[in-house]
Design a protein around this motif. Sequence first.
Motif, PDB file in Angstrom:
ATOM      1  N   ARG A 119      34.451 -27.382 -44.722  1.00  0.00           N
ATOM      2  CA  ARG A 119      33.191 -28.046 -45.048  1.00  0.00           C
ATOM      3  C   ARG A 119      33.140 -28.342 -46.535  1.00  0.00           C
ATOM      4  N   MET A 120      32.387 -29.354 -46.861  1.00  0.00           N
ATOM      5  CA  MET A 120      32.103 -29.644 -48.255  1.00  0.00           C
ATOM      6  C   MET A 120      30.796 -28.919 -48.581  1.00  0.00           C
ATOM      7  N   VAL A 121      30.819 -27.993 -49.527  1.00  0.00           N
ATOM      8  CA  VAL A 121      29.632 -27.216 -49.902  1.00  0.00           C
ATOM      9  C   VAL A 121      29.088 -27.780 -51.210  1.00  0.00           C
ATOM     10  N   ILE A 122      27.820 -28.161 -51.168  1.00  0.00           N
ATOM     11  CA  ILE A 122      27.171 -28.779 -52.321  1.00  0.00           C
ATOM     12  C   ILE A 122      25.995 -27.898 -52.738  1.00  0.00           C
ATOM     13  N   ARG A 123      26.011 -27.426 -53.970  1.00  0.00           N
ATOM     14  CA  ARG A 123      24.899 -26.626 -54.502  1.00  0.00           C
ATOM     15  C   ARG A 123      24.001 -27.525 -55.336  1.00  0.00           C
ATOM     16  N   VAL A 124      22.695 -27.456 -55.032  1.00  0.00           N
ATOM     17  CA  VAL A 124      21.702 -28.231 -55.779  1.00  0.00           C
ATOM     18  C   VAL A 124      20.513 -27.337 -56.095  1.00  0.00           C
ATOM     19  N   LYS A 125      19.670 -27.778 -57.006  1.00  0.00           N
ATOM     20  CA  LYS A 125      18.406 -27.088 -57.269  1.00  0.00           C
ATOM     21  C   LYS A 125      17.470 -27.395 -56.112  1.00  0.00           C
ATOM     22  N   ALA A 126      16.553 -26.467 -55.843  1.00  0.00           N
ATOM     23  CA  ALA A 126      15.633 -26.648 -54.718  1.00  0.00           C
ATOM     24  C   ALA A 126      14.864 -27.961 -54.817  1.00  0.00           C
ATOM     25  N   ALA A 127      14.426 -28.324 -56.013  1.00  0.00           N
ATOM     26  CA  ALA A 127      13.655 -29.553 -56.187  1.00  0.00           C
ATOM     27  C   ALA A 127      14.479 -30.805 -55.890  1.00  0.00           C
TER      28      ALA A 127
END
Length: 191
Positions: free
Chosen positions: A44-52
């Motif tokens: 899988r491609m895992v993408i971390r972002v800020k909640a907003a």
Amino acid sequence: MVEEKTMKAEERRLAAGEAMAEALELAGTLLEGVAEKIRSDRGRMVIRVKAADVPAAVRKLRDDGRLSYKYLSFVSAVDYGGRFEAVYILRSADHPVAAELRAALDGDDPVVPTVSDIFSTAGWHERETCDLLGIHFDGNQDLRRILTRDSFEGYPLRKDAKPVRQKRPEWKWEGIAPPVRLPGEKSGGSP
């Protein structure tokens, strides 16, 4: 015959690797300034972002013509004991690599914007996550309990949740045989 199967398996592995490399490159360009980190993990491609930034990232992944993540298959959260992480799984009919979007949430007040205006199916997933883990999805107009009763206090999938034990009532219906008790089970409640 064995060599032929081995060659086909190797070709599939190479194709999967190329697809992952392409997905990582496309997502990196597409989510520049939104994604904190993009990596590959277990296919899988895992993408971390800020909640907003969750709605913006989801919308960009859905609307991009090359990645075309038009199917939201999963919304939930993980309780790491004091901190939470919202998790979204997106799939595409046009691209073989699934996208896993993750956003860290505040442990005291876990809130993330809703994506139910982008994917209507997210409404049910968000209700379930709110009911079981207490994650609030800002903008979702229907966060009623879905799996626990309205009078239930707390969130059963949180690490700090206490188990709820209920005594099973005695059988009082006339003309209907009582339920069969398991060996060692006491009459009138749990063992």
